[in-house]
Structures are given as structure tokens and as C-alpha cells.
Scaffold this motif. Structure first.
Motif, PDB file in Angstrom:
ATOM      1  N   VAL A  26      -7.577   4.189  10.360  1.00 30.36           N
ATOM      2  CA  VAL A  26      -6.135   4.336  10.156  1.00 30.36           C
ATOM      3  C   VAL A  26      -5.523   3.013   9.709  1.00 30.36           C
ATOM      4  O   VAL A  26      -4.652   2.978   8.829  1.00 30.36           O
ATOM      5  N   ARG A  27      -5.988   1.915  10.278  1.00 30.27           N
ATOM      6  CA  ARG A  27      -5.421   0.601   9.968  1.00 30.27           C
ATOM      7  C   ARG A  27      -5.944   0.019   8.653  1.00 30.27           C
ATOM      8  O   ARG A  27      -5.223  -0.704   7.957  1.00 30.27           O
ATOM      9  N   MET A  28      -7.187   0.320   8.308  1.00 29.63           N
ATOM     10  CA  MET A  28      -7.827  -0.369   7.192  1.00 29.63           C
ATOM     11  C   MET A  28      -7.915   0.445   5.903  1.00 29.63           C
ATOM     12  O   MET A  28      -8.017  -0.129   4.819  1.00 29.63           O
ATOM     13  N   LEU A  29      -7.903   1.768   6.005  1.00 30.09           N
ATOM     14  CA  LEU A  29      -7.966   2.591   4.801  1.00 30.09           C
ATOM     15  C   LEU A  29      -6.561   2.790   4.230  1.00 30.09           C
ATOM     16  O   LEU A  29      -5.575   2.703   4.961  1.00 30.09           O
ATOM     17  N   PRO A  30      -6.450   3.049   2.926  1.00 32.42           N
ATOM     18  CA  PRO A  30      -5.126   3.175   2.299  1.00 32.42           C
ATOM     19  C   PRO A  30      -4.302   4.308   2.899  1.00 32.42           C
ATOM     20  O   PRO A  30      -4.810   5.402   3.150  1.00 32.42           O
ATOM     21  N   SER A  31      -3.028   4.027   3.112  1.00 31.09           N
ATOM     22  CA  SER A  31      -2.091   5.037   3.592  1.00 31.09           C
ATOM     23  C   SER A  31      -1.473   5.755   2.397  1.00 31.09           C
ATOM     24  O   SER A  31      -1.731   5.411   1.237  1.00 31.09           O
ATOM     25  N   GLU A  32      -0.642   6.747   2.672  1.00 35.75           N
ATOM     26  CA  GLU A  32       0.045   7.445   1.582  1.00 35.75           C
ATOM     27  C   GLU A  32       0.925   6.479   0.796  1.00 35.75           C
ATOM     28  O   GLU A  32       1.011   6.558  -0.433  1.00 35.75           O
ATOM     29  N   GLU A  33       1.564   5.578   1.499  1.00 35.04           N
ATOM     30  CA  GLU A  33       2.412   4.592   0.819  1.00 35.04           C
ATOM     31  C   GLU A  33       1.585   3.671  -0.070  1.00 35.04           C
ATOM     32  O   GLU A  33       2.010   3.304  -1.172  1.00 35.04           O
ATOM     33  N   ASP A  34       0.385   3.301   0.403  1.00 33.50           N
ATOM     34  CA  ASP A  34      -0.492   2.434  -0.393  1.00 33.50           C
ATOM     35  C   ASP A  34      -0.900   3.104  -1.700  1.00 33.50           C
ATOM     36  O   ASP A  34      -1.171   2.426  -2.701  1.00 33.50           O
ATOM     37  N   ARG A  35      -0.958   4.438  -1.710  1.00 30.85           N
ATOM     38  CA  ARG A  35      -1.428   5.167  -2.889  1.00 30.85           C
ATOM     39  C   ARG A  35      -0.334   5.381  -3.936  1.00 30.85           C
ATOM     40  O   ARG A  35      -0.559   6.052  -4.941  1.00 30.85           O
ATOM     41  N   LEU A  36       0.824   4.802  -3.716  1.00 31.58           N
ATOM     42  CA  LEU A  36       1.858   4.843  -4.747  1.00 31.58           C
ATOM     43  C   LEU A  36       1.526   3.891  -5.891  1.00 31.58           C
ATOM     44  O   LEU A  36       2.205   3.880  -6.920  1.00 31.58           O
ATOM     45  N   GLN A  37       0.498   3.075  -5.708  1.00 33.05           N
ATOM     46  CA  GLN A  37      -0.030   2.199  -6.750  1.00 33.05           C
ATOM     47  C   GLN A  37      -1.543   2.144  -6.561  1.00 33.05           C
ATOM     48  O   GLN A  37      -2.059   2.651  -5.563  1.00 33.05           O
ATOM     49  N   PRO A  38      -2.288   1.585  -7.525  1.00 34.17           N
ATOM     50  CA  PRO A  38      -3.733   1.459  -7.301  1.00 34.17           C
ATOM     51  C   PRO A  38      -4.010   0.814  -5.951  1.00 34.17           C
ATOM     52  O   PRO A  38      -3.332  -0.148  -5.567  1.00 34.17           O
ATOM     53  N   VAL A  39      -4.994   1.331  -5.228  1.00 31.88           N
ATOM     54  CA  VAL A  39      -5.177   0.940  -3.831  1.00 31.88           C
ATOM     55  C   VAL A  39      -5.600  -0.512  -3.644  1.00 31.88           C
ATOM     56  O   VAL A  39      -5.595  -1.015  -2.517  1.00 31.88           O
ATOM     57  N   ASN A  40      -5.972  -1.193  -4.719  1.00 33.77           N
ATOM     58  CA  ASN A  40      -6.308  -2.617  -4.602  1.00 33.77           C
ATOM     59  C   ASN A  40      -5.135  -3.511  -4.995  1.00 33.77           C
ATOM     60  O   ASN A  40      -5.308  -4.708  -5.208  1.00 33.77           O
ATOM     61  N   GLN A  41      -3.956  -2.930  -5.082  1.00 28.84           N
ATOM     62  CA  GLN A  41      -2.758  -3.701  -5.405  1.00 28.84           C
ATOM     63  C   GLN A  41      -1.752  -3.599  -4.265  1.00 28.84           C
ATOM     64  O   GLN A  41      -1.718  -2.615  -3.537  1.00 28.84           O
ATOM     65  N   GLY A  42      -0.944  -4.636  -4.117  1.00 26.90           N
ATOM     66  CA  GLY A  42       0.044  -4.648  -3.050  1.00 26.90           C
ATOM     67  C   GLY A  42      -0.289  -5.701  -2.010  1.00 26.90           C
ATOM     68  O   GLY A  42      -1.221  -6.502  -2.177  1.00 26.90           O
ATOM     69  N   HIS A  43       0.460  -5.697  -0.916  1.00 17.68           N
ATOM     70  CA  HIS A  43       0.317  -6.735   0.105  1.00 17.68           C
ATOM     71  C   HIS A  43      -0.155  -6.193   1.453  1.00 17.68           C
ATOM     72  O   HIS A  43      -0.171  -6.930   2.437  1.00 17.68           O
ATOM     73  N   SER A  44      -0.531  -4.931   1.507  1.00 19.46           N
ATOM     74  CA  SER A  44      -1.027  -4.371   2.764  1.00 19.46           C
ATOM     75  C   SER A  44      -2.439  -4.877   3.037  1.00 19.46           C
ATOM     76  O   SER A  44      -3.126  -5.391   2.144  1.00 19.46           O
ATOM     77  N   LEU A  45      -2.877  -4.722   4.275  1.00 20.22           N
ATOM     78  CA  LEU A  45      -4.229  -5.148   4.635  1.00 20.22           C
ATOM     79  C   LEU A  45      -5.268  -4.398   3.811  1.00 20.22           C
ATOM     80  O   LEU A  45      -6.229  -5.000   3.316  1.00 20.22           O
ATOM     81  N   SER A  46      -5.087  -3.098   3.645  1.00 20.20           N
ATOM     82  CA  SER A  46      -6.065  -2.315   2.886  1.00 20.20           C
ATOM     83  C   SER A  46      -6.142  -2.784   1.436  1.00 20.20           C
ATOM     84  O   SER A  46      -7.233  -2.868   0.861  1.00 20.20           O
ATOM     85  N   ALA A  47      -5.004  -3.114   0.836  1.00 20.97           N
ATOM     86  CA  ALA A  47      -5.000  -3.576  -0.555  1.00 20.97           C
ATOM     87  C   ALA A  47      -5.761  -4.890  -0.694  1.00 20.97           C
ATOM     88  O   ALA A  47      -6.551  -5.075  -1.633  1.00 20.97           O
ATOM     89  N   TYR A  48      -5.550  -5.805   0.240  1.00 19.00           N
ATOM     90  CA  TYR A  48      -6.253  -7.089   0.200  1.00 19.00           C
ATOM     91  C   TYR A  48      -7.757  -6.887   0.380  1.00 19.00           C
ATOM     92  O   TYR A  48      -8.571  -7.498  -0.316  1.00 19.00           O
ATOM     93  N   LEU A  49      -8.129  -6.021   1.322  1.00 16.14           N
ATOM     94  CA  LEU A  49      -9.551  -5.805   1.596  1.00 16.14           C
ATOM     95  C   LEU A  49     -10.246  -5.106   0.428  1.00 16.14           C
ATOM     96  O   LEU A  49     -11.366  -5.471   0.049  1.00 16.14           O
ATOM     97  N   ILE A  50      -9.597  -4.104  -0.145  1.00 15.05           N
ATOM     98  CA  ILE A  50     -10.209  -3.386  -1.266  1.00 15.05           C
ATOM     99  C   ILE A  50     -10.345  -4.304  -2.474  1.00 15.05           C
ATOM    100  O   ILE A  50     -11.319  -4.214  -3.231  1.00 15.05           O
TER     101      ILE A  50
END
Length: 304
Positions: A143-167
Motif C-alpha cells: 500500500v505504501r510503496m506501490l503506485p496509488s490512484e493519484e500516482d497514476r494520473l501521470q507515468p508512475v515513475n514521475q512525481g514526488h511520491s515514494l513510489s515514483a522515486y523508487l520506480i
């Protein structure tokens, strides 16, 4: 290599011999406050490096033997999962954002890549070990590390969330140990299911790991395609949130040709991986004469 060295045959025997060393490691990680700015500094970084050497069975055995101390940390198994999961996730989140503020180590030439690699990879490998051994931790960390619905509003390796940084780190060339550790951890969080793995992080981010490990990916069936039709399988982004770009009707012949060439190259690379067997749509279109048909239509339109 850290990932390889942890799987030596005598690791269980050695860790059992030194299992009592785990007790002060636990106290450091769960009793000593870590540095808020960047947790992975001594003594916590040293504790993580030591903990990395132990298999899950030994860690669990010693952990559960500390009954009196554990009673002061939590009251039940659900609280135990919360305490452990939150401790490691907070350390990971703060460390990743502190050490890689831009989120892209490959484009930052001022970083001490070797030091960052040696700092983050042990923490990720400990998380991987615990997630593999404990289903509750695996589910909580997913739940904490995989992309959330909000993270999927852009490519999952973009943004500032933990999942984006890790991917983003899954394709890093400057942090090879961390790159391998992130991939290993995510594969465990996806229950070692290659199809779920690619669905969660995007095919483009997952393919390198799968090819290196020789793990095949099955093409999705009709039901899976219908269920996932709103997610771009390459980027992991919601298709509805994608920037469609210029329409085909608005593109010049030169732009159409460039896009066709890009598509041709992408499919040729995909075929060479050997993971999936697909026919290049550009080759198919040429064989069926569709390119000539389009050109004829364009010519007729120009004549009118």
C-alpha cells in the motif's frame, strides 16, 4: 554484489551463531530516535547493515523471544505490524527524498552515487527480506510503496511520491545496487507474479529486471485486458489522464513517418527481449498494403 552475497549457503548457519547480536540491533532501530533529516546514518545505518545479513527465520525467532520488551512496543499482532511497517517505511521515505531530492540520480552529476548506493540498498534489502517472510508486512508495504490512484494520473515513475522515486530507481544506471534492490523488493510486493509486477510499475520499468532474471511474461487474456484497459501497460498511467498529443489528422506526412519509425523501433526492441512474441504493426501494415492505401487517399485529397 549485495543482492547475491546474501544468498550464500552458509548464511543461515552463520546468522544462527550470531543471532544474539540481533537484540541490540532491534533496540537501536525501535528505541533510538533516528535523524529526521536523513535516518540512514550511524547508528541506524550500521544496524541496518547488520540486520541485512540475517534471514527472516532468525530475525523472527529472536524478535519474538523478547517478550517483555515487545509488550512495551505493542499490544497485539496488528499493532506489531504497524510498528514494524511504519518504522521501516518512514526511514525509507525520508532517506530516499533526502539523498535523492531531484528523484533522478542519473541526471545529477553532483551526487556521491557510490555513497548513496551503499546507503539505500541495505535498507531496501532488509525490507525485501521482511516482506518475503511476512504476509502482513508485505500487504502493508504494498500500500505504501506501490503506485496509488493519484500516482497514476501521470507515468508512475514521475512525481514526488515514494513510489515514483523508487520506480525511477528501477532503471537507474548510477545506483546499480539500489536499482537491483528496488526491483527485488517490488517483485516480492507483487507476490513474485510477473504480470502483476508489470501492471503495478509499468512494463517499461519492469522489463529490464524480468529479462535479466529470465522471467517470462504472459500476454494478458481478454478478461485482464478489459479490467486493465484504462491503464497504459508501458507507463502505468491512467489512459484517461494521458496527454493525447496531436491527432493523426493534424500531423504532417513527415511527423507521421517519424512516429511510425519510433513505433517500429520500439516493437523490434520488444521482440529481441524474447519475453513476448509480437508482430511489429508497421511490418504488418506494409505487408497488408495499408501504407500505400493511406498514401493514395492523401494524394486523392490533395487532387481535390
Amino acid at each position: 554484489m549485495l543482492v547475491v552475497s546474501r544468498h550464500q549457503e552458509d548464511s543461515l548457519q552463520t546468522s544462527t551463531y550470531f543471532k544474539n547480536c540481533l537484540i541490540p540491533i532491534f533496540y537501536i532501530l525501535f528505541e533510538v530516535p533516528y535523524a529526521e533529516s536523513q535516518p540512514m546514518v550511524p547508528p541506524h545505518s550500521q544496524a541496518i547493515h547488520a540486520l541485512m545479513q540475517y534471514p527472516y527465520e532468525t530475525i523472527l525467532s529472536v524478535w519474538r523471544s523478547q517478550i517483555e520488551w515487545l509488550d512495551s512496543l505493542y499490544k497485539n499482532l496488528e499493532e506489531e505490524t504497524d510498528v514494524v511497517a511504519n518504522t521501516f517505511m518512514d526511514m525509507l521515505d525520508k532517506s530516499v527524498h533526502a539523498l535523492i531530492p531531484s528523484g533522478n540520480p542519473d541526471e545529477d552529476g553532483h551526487m556521491d552515487h557510490q555513497q548513496i548506493d551503499a546507503t539505500l540498498s541495505p535498507l531496501l534489502l532488509v525490507i525485501r527480506t521482511l516482506a518475503e517472510g511476512s504476509l502482513p508486512l508485505r500487504e502493508r508495504w504494498a500500500v505504501r510503496m506501490l503506485p496509488s490512484e493519484e500516482d497514476r494520473l501521470q507515468p508512475v515513475n514521475q512525481g514526488h511520491s515514494l513510489s515514483a522515486y523508487l520506480i525511477k530507481l528501477m532503471t537507474s544506471t548510477m545506483l546499480p545496487q539500489t536499482q537491483a534492490a528496488v526491483c527485488e523488493t517490488y517483485f516480492i510486493l507483487c507476490d513474485e507474479d510477473a504480470n502483476n509486477f508489470t501492471k503495478q510499475v509499468g512494463y517499461g520499468n519492469a522489463i529490464g529486471y524480468l529479462v535479466n532474471k529470465g522471467i517470462p511474461v504472459e500476454l494478458p487474456n481478454d478478461e485482464q485486458q478489459q479490467a486493465d484497459e484504462n491503464i497504459n501497460p508501458i507507463t502505468g498511467q491512467y489512459i484517461s489522464a494521458e496527454d493525447a498529443g496531436p491527432s493523426l489528422a493534424d500531423m504532417t506526412d513527415e511527423e507521421k513517418e517519424r512516429e511510425a519509425e519510433k513505433l517500429f523501433v520500439l516493437f523490434e526492441r520488444l521482440k529481441k527481449t524474447g519475453v513476448v512474441d509480437v508482430e511489429n504493426p508497421i511490418t504488418k501494415a506494409k505487408r497488408e498494403g495499408k501504407f500505400e492505401h493511406i498514401q493514395d487517399n492523401d494524394h486523392d485529397s490533395d487532387s481535390d
